[in-house]
Design a protein around this motif. Sequence first.
Motif: not given
Length: 80
Positions: A20-39
């Motif tokens: 997007f606008n000549q930049e590369r973006y990434q979306v992912k789900l990150v699993n930690y030991a006690f939680s899950t986060e979207f990045a």
Amino acid sequence: MSEGTLRQLLWSGRQVEFEFNQERYQVKLVNYAFSTEFAFGKKYGTKVTSAYFDDIYLRRHYSYSLAEMLQRVPSSQISY
């Protein structure tokens, strides 16, 4: 890409990348030991993380929200 499709891809362990606008973006789900986060962020830069999907999907982190970016990017340029 719709919100439902993105959620389904992330929960199945996929990461989504697009340009997007000549930049590369990434979306992912990150699993930690006690939680899950979207990045979300530039592929080779810092990421914004949140335990809530709507925080990364609707909030404007890079002048546009992730929802707006995905609406403007052709589906052929989205990889997962």
